[in-house]
Design an enzyme around this catalytic site. Structure first.
Site, PDB file in Angstrom:
ATOM      1  N   LEU A   1       1.198  -1.087  -0.010  1.00 13.95           N
ATOM      2  CA  LEU A   1       0.391   0.185  -0.122  1.00 13.95           C
ATOM      3  C   LEU A   1       1.178   1.658  -0.314  1.00 13.95           C
ATOM      4  O   LEU A   1       2.289   0.934   0.779  1.00 13.95           O
ATOM      5  CB  LEU A   1      -0.564  -0.502   1.175  1.00 13.95           C
ATOM      6  CG  LEU A   1      -2.171  -1.360   0.988  1.00 13.95           C
ATOM      7  CD1 LEU A   1      -2.946  -1.604   2.930  1.00 13.95           C
ATOM      8  CD2 LEU A   1      -3.544  -0.797   0.299  1.00 13.95           C
ATOM      9  N   PRO A   2       0.137   2.612  -0.344  1.00 10.79           N
ATOM     10  CA  PRO A   2       1.013   3.793  -0.454  1.00 10.79           C
ATOM     11  C   PRO A   2       1.985   4.350   1.374  1.00 10.79           C
ATOM     12  O   PRO A   2       3.195   4.616   0.688  1.00 10.79           O
ATOM     13  CB  PRO A   2       0.393   4.699  -0.716  1.00 10.79           C
ATOM     14  CG  PRO A   2      -0.793   4.164  -1.238  1.00 10.79           C
ATOM     15  CD  PRO A   2      -1.393   3.079  -0.094  1.00 10.79           C
TER      16      PRO A   2
ATOM     17  N   THR B   1       6.562   0.429   1.640  1.00 10.77           N
ATOM     18  CA  THR B   1       7.773   1.246   2.347  1.00 10.77           C
ATOM     19  C   THR B   1       6.747   1.815   3.049  1.00 10.77           C
ATOM     20  O   THR B   1       6.507   3.393   3.144  1.00 10.77           O
ATOM     21  CB  THR B   1       8.042   1.998   1.408  1.00 10.77           C
ATOM     22  OG1 THR B   1       8.909   1.416  -0.027  1.00 10.77           O
ATOM     23  CG2 THR B   1       9.451   2.757   1.624  1.00 10.77           C
TER      24      THR B   1
ATOM     25  N   LYS C   1      14.991  -0.031   3.983  1.00 16.49           N
ATOM     26  CA  LYS C   1      14.853   0.861   2.857  1.00 16.49           C
ATOM     27  C   LYS C   1      14.327   1.967   2.628  1.00 16.49           C
ATOM     28  O   LYS C   1      15.167   2.507   1.787  1.00 16.49           O
ATOM     29  CB  LYS C   1      13.062   0.167   2.877  1.00 16.49           C
ATOM     30  CG  LYS C   1      12.566   0.911   1.842  1.00 16.49           C
ATOM     31  CD  LYS C   1      12.767   0.049   0.341  1.00 16.49           C
ATOM     32  CE  LYS C   1      11.963   0.603  -0.549  1.00 16.49           C
ATOM     33  NZ  LYS C   1      12.528   0.870  -1.723  1.00 16.49           N
TER      34      LYS C   1
ATOM     35  N   LYS D   1      39.146  20.658   0.279  1.00 18.40           N
ATOM     36  CA  LYS D   1      39.548  22.808  -0.952  1.00 18.40           C
ATOM     37  C   LYS D   1      39.163  22.023  -2.563  1.00 18.40           C
ATOM     38  O   LYS D   1      38.347  23.635  -2.892  1.00 18.40           O
ATOM     39  CB  LYS D   1      41.329  22.167  -1.372  1.00 18.40           C
ATOM     40  CG  LYS D   1      41.670  23.053  -2.221  1.00 18.40           C
ATOM     41  CD  LYS D   1      42.717  21.926  -3.272  1.00 18.40           C
ATOM     42  CE  LYS D   1      43.291  21.153  -3.617  1.00 18.40           C
ATOM     43  NZ  LYS D   1      43.647  20.429  -4.475  1.00 18.40           N
TER      44      LYS D   1
HETATM   45  P1  NAD Z   1       0.378   2.203  -6.781  1.00 17.61           P
HETATM   46  O1  NAD Z   1       0.061   3.614  -5.905  1.00 17.61           O
HETATM   47  O2  NAD Z   1       0.816   2.175  -7.562  1.00 17.61           O
HETATM   48  O3  NAD Z   1      -0.776   1.359  -5.324  1.00 17.61           O
HETATM   49  C1  NAD Z   1      -1.355   1.397  -4.198  1.00 17.61           C
HETATM   50  C2  NAD Z   1      -2.160   0.533  -4.039  1.00 17.61           C
HETATM   51  O4  NAD Z   1      -3.308   0.731  -3.387  1.00 17.61           O
HETATM   52  C3  NAD Z   1      -3.252   0.667  -5.377  1.00 17.61           C
HETATM   53  O5  NAD Z   1      -3.557  -0.099  -6.504  1.00 17.61           O
HETATM   54  C4  NAD Z   1      -4.033   1.444  -4.441  1.00 17.61           C
HETATM   55  O6  NAD Z   1      -5.978   1.247  -4.866  1.00 17.61           O
HETATM   56  C5  NAD Z   1      -4.427   0.275  -3.613  1.00 17.61           C
HETATM   57  N1  NAD Z   1      -4.671   1.051  -1.845  1.00 17.61           N
HETATM   58  C6  NAD Z   1      -4.845   2.336  -1.785  1.00 17.61           C
HETATM   59  N2  NAD Z   1      -5.317   2.700  -0.722  1.00 17.61           N
HETATM   60  C7  NAD Z   1      -6.216   1.589  -0.083  1.00 17.61           C
HETATM   61  C8  NAD Z   1      -6.797   1.363   1.101  1.00 17.61           C
HETATM   62  N3  NAD Z   1      -7.202   1.742   1.865  1.00 17.61           N
HETATM   63  N4  NAD Z   1      -7.105  -0.036   1.019  1.00 17.61           N
HETATM   64  C9  NAD Z   1      -7.490  -1.530  -0.701  1.00 17.61           C
HETATM   65  N5  NAD Z   1      -6.043  -0.545  -1.752  1.00 17.61           N
HETATM   66  C10 NAD Z   1      -5.762   0.526  -1.011  1.00 17.61           C
HETATM   67  O7  NAD Z   1       2.163   2.279  -5.237  1.00 17.61           O
HETATM   68  P2  NAD Z   1       2.805   0.894  -5.829  1.00 17.61           P
HETATM   69  O8  NAD Z   1       4.194   1.809  -6.972  1.00 17.61           O
HETATM   70  O9  NAD Z   1       2.730   0.132  -6.166  1.00 17.61           O
HETATM   71  O10 NAD Z   1       3.571   1.094  -4.348  1.00 17.61           O
HETATM   72  C11 NAD Z   1       3.057   0.671  -3.256  1.00 17.61           C
HETATM   73  C12 NAD Z   1       4.635   0.206  -2.196  1.00 17.61           C
HETATM   74  O11 NAD Z   1       5.763   0.508  -2.671  1.00 17.61           O
HETATM   75  C13 NAD Z   1       4.648   2.295  -2.201  1.00 17.61           C
HETATM   76  O12 NAD Z   1       5.169   1.745   0.123  1.00 17.61           O
HETATM   77  C14 NAD Z   1       6.003   2.250  -2.667  1.00 17.61           C
HETATM   78  O13 NAD Z   1       6.412   3.195  -1.516  1.00 17.61           O
HETATM   79  C15 NAD Z   1       5.958   1.196  -2.604  1.00 17.61           C
HETATM   80  N6  NAD Z   1       7.542   1.070  -3.266  1.00 17.61           N
HETATM   81  C16 NAD Z   1       7.122   1.486  -4.899  1.00 17.61           C
HETATM   82  C17 NAD Z   1       8.139   0.749  -5.862  1.00 17.61           C
HETATM   83  C18 NAD Z   1       7.475   1.602  -6.951  1.00 17.61           C
HETATM   84  O14 NAD Z   1       9.081   1.410  -8.164  1.00 17.61           O
HETATM   85  N7  NAD Z   1       6.427   1.801  -7.693  1.00 17.61           N
HETATM   86  C19 NAD Z   1       9.616   0.450  -5.514  1.00 17.61           C
HETATM   87  C20 NAD Z   1       9.135   0.267  -4.043  1.00 17.61           C
HETATM   88  C21 NAD Z   1       8.332  -0.338  -3.427  1.00 17.61           C
END
Ligand code: NAD
Length: 306
Positions: A72-73, A103, A178, A248
């Site tokens: 999740l975010p 993260t 991380k 320097k």
């Molecule tokens: P994303 O926004 O694509 O996906 C997040 C998903 O969570 C979405 O589908 C959203 O609808 C869902 N969501 C949000 N709130 C919700 C809730 N209350 N209940 C259920 N579902 C909910 O994000 P992402 O890029 O997949 O990243 C997810 C996590 O991974 C983050 O914490 C990010 O920091 C980490 N991360 C991302 C990457 C990357 O390259 N994108 C790499 C490493 C780590």
């Protein structure tokens, strides 16, 4: 009684850019997969492509799950999803494991673990290094932390999504590592951008600089490989280059940027910090002594016993 140790039924919450790619490997590896996302369209698309079933609510996602994975975010959303009214925790059985692969902030992970402990539910943090490309080919580098027995139980599940699993220790440690990894990379990225914009403004070609700088800052020249591991952790402090010289050189970079009107806030701050170390420890000392500025201010030592 606790559920059996084997992990077979997985609920995956957060079927976004990363989650959808990671969940696909779980189903391919033969686990029973249930999905939940606040956006039902992403779950429907996933099921059409890969199979699995969709939970109708968070509480439904918790029912019968041996392990719940969250991608999740942020950690606040993870806690809300777990502990909110009719959240996942309302139906999670004792003996199940929550694996937060998002993260998240380590403090929120520790609070979540403390809140779920009385229910017999263990929290493991397992954030990932590597983006969507590596999630798709299951070569993520996964950091994991929490109760040792729980980490052992979830390792086969994590293995189907990554190429390496690194045990970081107590709950929250993986989320801390991380964030620090991303901090280093984020800092390094704007560091290079700043240097290259100064160079471009001076008249150097961007592609030429990228090619020429690569061997100067990568591999055996990278600070971790060249200075931090062999000189700072070992307390050798003996690279053969004095701190005064680096200071320097930084001044030259700052003055050059200023003289041509380039934007160089990092260079200015970096020079000020090195100048502070020179004043405190002496410019004749080895460049790696600069680490003591941070060690003393934080009250730790990076010394590692050989
Ligand atoms: P994303 O926004 O694509 O996906 C997040 C998903 O969570 C979405 O589908 C959203 O609808 C869902 N969501 C949000 N709130 C919700 C809730 N209350 N209940 C259920 N579902 C909910 O994000 P992402 O890029 O997949 O990243 C997810 C996590 O991974 C983050 O914490 C990010 O920091 C980490 N991360 C991302 C990457 C990357 O390259 N994108 C790499 C490493 C780590």
């Amino acid at each position: 009684m606790n559920k059996i140790n084997k992990i077979e039924n997985i609920s995956f919450i957060g079927i976004g850019n990363m989650g959808s790619a990671m969940a696909a490997h779980i189903i391919k590896s033969g686990f029973n997969l249930t999905l939940y996302d606040v956006n039902p369209a992403v779950c429907a698309k996933f099921v059409a492509q890969h199979g699995g079933k969709v939970a109708v609510s968070l509480a439904d996602a918790g029912r019968d799950a041996d392990a719940v994975i969250t991608m999740l975010p942020n950690g606040k959303i993870v806690s809300d999803v777990m502990l909110g009214e009719s959240g996942v925790a309302s139906t999670l059985a004792s003996g199940s494991v929550v694996i937060d692969m998002s993260t998240s902030a380590p403090v929120s992970t520790q609070k979540l673990a403390a809140a779920l402990m009385p229910h017999g539910v263990t929290v493991v943090d397992a954030p990932v290094m590597g983006g969507v490309v590596f999630a798709k080919d299951a070569t993520l580098d996964i950091m994991v932390a929490g109760d040792a027995a729980a980490v052992e139980r979830v390792t086969p599940l994590l293995k189907c999504m990554g190429r390496s699993i690194t045990d970081c220790g107590v709950t929250g440690s993986a989320h801390t590592l991380k964030a620090l990894g991303n901090y280093i990379n984020a800092c390094a990225m704007i560091n290079v951008v700043e240097a290259m914009t100064i160079g471009k403004k001076f008249g150097l070609d961007a592609k030429f600089m990228a090619d020429a700088l690569l061997p100067m800052i990568n591999g055996r020249q990278h600070p971790l490989e060249k200075k931090i591991i062999p000189q700072i952790l070992t307390r050798q402090f003996n690279t053969g280059m004095a701190m005064g010289f680096i200071t320097k050189d930084l001044k030259i970079a700052v003055d050059t940027a200023q003289s041509i009107g380039a934007y160089a806030p990092l260079a200015g701050l970096t020079h000020a910090l090195w100048a502070q170390a020179v004043e405190k420890f002496g410019g004749q000392l080895d460049q790696t002594v600069v680490a003591k500025l941070w060690e003393q201010a934080t009250g730790v030592s990076l010394a590692v016993e050989s």
